[in-house]
Design a protein around this motif. Structure first.
Motif, PDB file in Angstrom:
ATOM      1  N   ASN A   1       0.861  -1.130   0.084  1.00 44.04           N
ATOM      2  CA  ASN A   1       0.083   0.093  -0.091  1.00 44.04           C
ATOM      3  C   ASN A   1       0.816   1.201  -0.022  1.00 44.04           C
ATOM      4  OD1 ASN A   1       1.152   0.369   2.640  1.00 44.04           O
ATOM      5  ND2 ASN A   1      -1.063   0.822   3.496  1.00 44.04           N
ATOM      6  N   ARG A   2       2.262   1.171  -0.455  1.00 45.32           N
ATOM      7  CA  ARG A   2       2.982   2.406  -0.523  1.00 45.32           C
ATOM      8  C   ARG A   2       2.451   3.534  -1.143  1.00 45.32           C
ATOM      9  NH1 ARG A   2       8.240   1.275  -3.030  1.00 45.32           N
ATOM     10  NH2 ARG A   2       8.539   3.492  -2.208  1.00 45.32           N
ATOM     11  N   PHE A   3       1.765   3.390  -2.286  1.00 44.76           N
ATOM     12  CA  PHE A   3       1.389   4.644  -2.832  1.00 44.76           C
ATOM     13  C   PHE A   3      -0.259   4.698  -2.764  1.00 44.76           C
ATOM     14  CE2 PHE A   3       5.251   2.851  -4.809  1.00 44.76           C
ATOM     15  CZ  PHE A   3       6.080   4.190  -4.516  1.00 44.76           C
ATOM     16  N   THR A   4      -0.937   4.150  -2.080  1.00 46.39           N
ATOM     17  CA  THR A   4      -2.140   4.250  -2.019  1.00 46.39           C
ATOM     18  C   THR A   4      -2.709   5.379  -0.892  1.00 46.39           C
ATOM     19  OG1 THR A   4      -2.664   2.887   0.050  1.00 46.39           O
ATOM     20  CG2 THR A   4      -2.564   1.853  -2.090  1.00 46.39           C
ATOM     21  N   PRO A   5      -4.015   5.926  -1.072  1.00 52.34           N
ATOM     22  CA  PRO A   5      -4.435   7.004  -0.109  1.00 52.34           C
ATOM     23  C   PRO A   5      -4.380   6.263   1.371  1.00 52.34           C
ATOM     24  CG  PRO A   5      -6.172   6.781  -1.952  1.00 52.34           C
ATOM     25  CD  PRO A   5      -4.990   5.710  -2.394  1.00 52.34           C
ATOM     26  N   GLN A   6      -4.505   4.931   1.481  1.00 58.69           N
ATOM     27  CA  GLN A   6      -4.287   4.503   2.821  1.00 58.69           C
ATOM     28  C   GLN A   6      -2.689   4.610   3.264  1.00 58.69           C
ATOM     29  OE1 GLN A   6      -4.229   0.032   3.299  1.00 58.69           O
ATOM     30  NE2 GLN A   6      -5.312   0.441   5.034  1.00 58.69           N
ATOM     31  N   GLY A   7      -2.150   4.556   2.242  1.00 56.54           N
ATOM     32  CA  GLY A   7      -0.429   4.633   2.873  1.00 56.54           C
ATOM     33  C   GLY A   7      -0.166   6.217   3.100  1.00 56.54           C
ATOM     34  N   LYS A   8      -0.749   7.175   2.269  1.00 57.09           N
ATOM     35  CA  LYS A   8      -0.523   8.656   2.736  1.00 57.09           C
ATOM     36  C   LYS A   8      -1.132   8.897   4.095  1.00 57.09           C
ATOM     37  CE  LYS A   8      -1.740   9.549  -1.769  1.00 57.09           C
ATOM     38  NZ  LYS A   8      -2.210  10.446  -2.811  1.00 57.09           N
ATOM     39  N   ILE A   9      -2.530   8.453   4.272  1.00 50.18           N
ATOM     40  CA  ILE A   9      -3.352   8.633   5.628  1.00 50.18           C
ATOM     41  C   ILE A   9      -2.243   8.293   6.708  1.00 50.18           C
ATOM     42  CG2 ILE A   9      -5.159   7.980   7.129  1.00 50.18           C
ATOM     43  CD1 ILE A   9      -6.820   7.879   4.527  1.00 50.18           C
ATOM     44  N   LYS A  10      -1.544   6.954   6.461  1.00 45.72           N
ATOM     45  CA  LYS A  10      -0.543   6.510   7.467  1.00 45.72           C
ATOM     46  C   LYS A  10       0.334   7.414   7.661  1.00 45.72           C
ATOM     47  CE  LYS A  10      -2.401   1.810   7.412  1.00 45.72           C
ATOM     48  NZ  LYS A  10      -2.060   0.254   7.902  1.00 45.72           N
ATOM     49  N   SER A  11       1.101   8.103   6.682  1.00 42.85           N
ATOM     50  CA  SER A  11       1.953   8.944   6.705  1.00 42.85           C
ATOM     51  C   SER A  11       1.455   9.999   7.408  1.00 42.85           C
ATOM     52  CB  SER A  11       2.528   9.011   5.377  1.00 42.85           C
ATOM     53  OG  SER A  11       3.264   8.150   5.000  1.00 42.85           O
ATOM     54  N   LEU A  12       0.387  10.573   6.971  1.00 44.50           N
ATOM     55  CA  LEU A  12      -0.168  11.775   7.787  1.00 44.50           C
ATOM     56  C   LEU A  12      -0.435  11.777   9.191  1.00 44.50           C
ATOM     57  CD1 LEU A  12      -1.322  14.687   7.406  1.00 44.50           C
ATOM     58  CD2 LEU A  12      -3.573  13.674   6.788  1.00 44.50           C
ATOM     59  N   ALA A  13      -0.747  10.575   9.606  1.00 48.69           N
ATOM     60  CA  ALA A  13      -1.046  10.121  11.188  1.00 48.69           C
ATOM     61  C   ALA A  13       0.526  10.283  11.885  1.00 48.69           C
ATOM     62  CB  ALA A  13      -1.527   8.850  11.386  1.00 48.69           C
ATOM     63  N   LYS A  14       1.322   9.746  11.070  1.00 48.54           N
ATOM     64  CA  LYS A  14       2.662   9.974  11.773  1.00 48.54           C
ATOM     65  C   LYS A  14       3.351  11.232  12.161  1.00 48.54           C
ATOM     66  CE  LYS A  14       6.304   7.097  10.946  1.00 48.54           C
ATOM     67  NZ  LYS A  14       7.135   6.265  10.240  1.00 48.54           N
ATOM     68  N   ILE A  15       2.976  12.136  10.680  1.00 50.41           N
ATOM     69  CA  ILE A  15       3.378  13.478  10.999  1.00 50.41           C
ATOM     70  C   ILE A  15       2.644  14.019  12.326  1.00 50.41           C
ATOM     71  CG2 ILE A  15       3.338  15.746   9.919  1.00 50.41           C
ATOM     72  CD1 ILE A  15       3.571  13.975   7.168  1.00 50.41           C
ATOM     73  N   VAL A  16       1.222  13.892  12.298  1.00 48.06           N
ATOM     74  CA  VAL A  16       0.220  14.337  13.284  1.00 48.06           C
ATOM     75  C   VAL A  16       0.989  14.143  14.609  1.00 48.06           C
ATOM     76  CG1 VAL A  16      -1.930  14.394  14.346  1.00 48.06           C
ATOM     77  CG2 VAL A  16      -1.746  15.057  12.040  1.00 48.06           C
ATOM     78  N   ALA A  17       1.147  12.610  14.704  1.00 45.12           N
ATOM     79  CA  ALA A  17       1.871  12.223  16.077  1.00 45.12           C
ATOM     80  C   ALA A  17       3.225  12.725  16.424  1.00 45.12           C
ATOM     81  CB  ALA A  17       1.918  10.650  15.988  1.00 45.12           C
ATOM     82  N   GLY A  18       3.782  13.580  15.381  1.00 40.61           N
ATOM     83  CA  GLY A  18       5.211  14.073  15.762  1.00 40.61           C
ATOM     84  C   GLY A  18       6.222  13.075  15.338  1.00 40.61           C
ATOM     85  N   GLU A  19       5.959  11.985  14.800  1.00 44.12           N
ATOM     86  CA  GLU A  19       6.992  11.026  14.392  1.00 44.12           C
ATOM     87  C   GLU A  19       7.691  11.432  13.040  1.00 44.12           C
ATOM     88  OE1 GLU A  19       5.270   6.819  14.420  1.00 44.12           O
ATOM     89  OE2 GLU A  19       3.869   7.528  15.861  1.00 44.12           O
ATOM     90  N   GLU A  20       8.925  11.050  12.951  1.00 49.34           N
ATOM     91  CA  GLU A  20       9.562  11.354  11.684  1.00 49.34           C
ATOM     92  C   GLU A  20       9.505  10.430  10.858  1.00 49.34           C
ATOM     93  OE1 GLU A  20      14.364  11.854  10.559  1.00 49.34           O
ATOM     94  OE2 GLU A  20      13.685  12.384  12.645  1.00 49.34           O
TER      95      GLU A  20
END
Length: 157
Positions: free
Chosen positions: A30-49
């Motif tokens: 799922n690297r390039f799916t909307p789901q993958g982007k959502i997971k990356s966004l969640a990491k950013i919101v959580a302050g994770e690199e």
């Protein structure tokens, strides 16, 4: 709470986006799916690199396989165009609304060259908003500041 937190929380991991994501059709996972982007966004919101791979995913996944056309063998891009067009048409879709200039260019110009004339229209979302404003349907509020819209891909309309 961030305005987009609802979007992050709304993903139910159904993986339906995997079936329609153009980049995912030619990659695995799922690297390039909307789901993958959502997971990356969640990491950013959580302050994770984000890892370099996740950063690359954000850039690559926003261009509807433009990276294949620009960098890959055109035979692979043509096969992807065929799969995507056939899939969208099998759903009976008459118009595809895209938010990124790169997707607009790829779907409306490149896919017909790589495969065949599309049986659906491709519309760039900002053009629809512009038309709605001009027709008086959409009435944006006056702002006390300047707003700009940017994308990493040029747009020629």
């Amino acid at each position: 709470m961030y305005r987009f937190q609802e979007k992050i929380d709304s993903c139910i991991d159904c993986k339906k986006c995997w079936d329609v994501c153009p980049a995912n059709m030619v990659t695995e996972g799922n690297r390039f799916t909307p789901q993958g982007k959502i997971k990356s966004l969640a990491k950013i919101v959580a302050g994770e690199e984000l890892t370099q791979d996740e950063m690359d995913n954000i850039n690559l996944s926003t261009h509807c396989s433009l990276f294949l056309i620009d960098n890959g063998p055109l035979e692979e891009a043509a096969e992807h165009a065929k799969k995507f067009v056939d899939y969208i048409e099998s759903l009976g879709v008459k118009k595809v609304l895209v938010s990124f200039p790169g997707c607009y260019i790829v779907l409306s110009r490149e896919y017909p060259d790589l495969y065949r004339k599309l049986d659906f229209d491709v519309e760039y979302s900002l053009n629809i908003f512009r038309d709605m404003i001009n027709d008086g349907i959409l009435k944006p509020k006056k702002l006390d500041y300047t707003v700009s819209i940017r994308d990493t891909v040029h747009l020629e309309t």
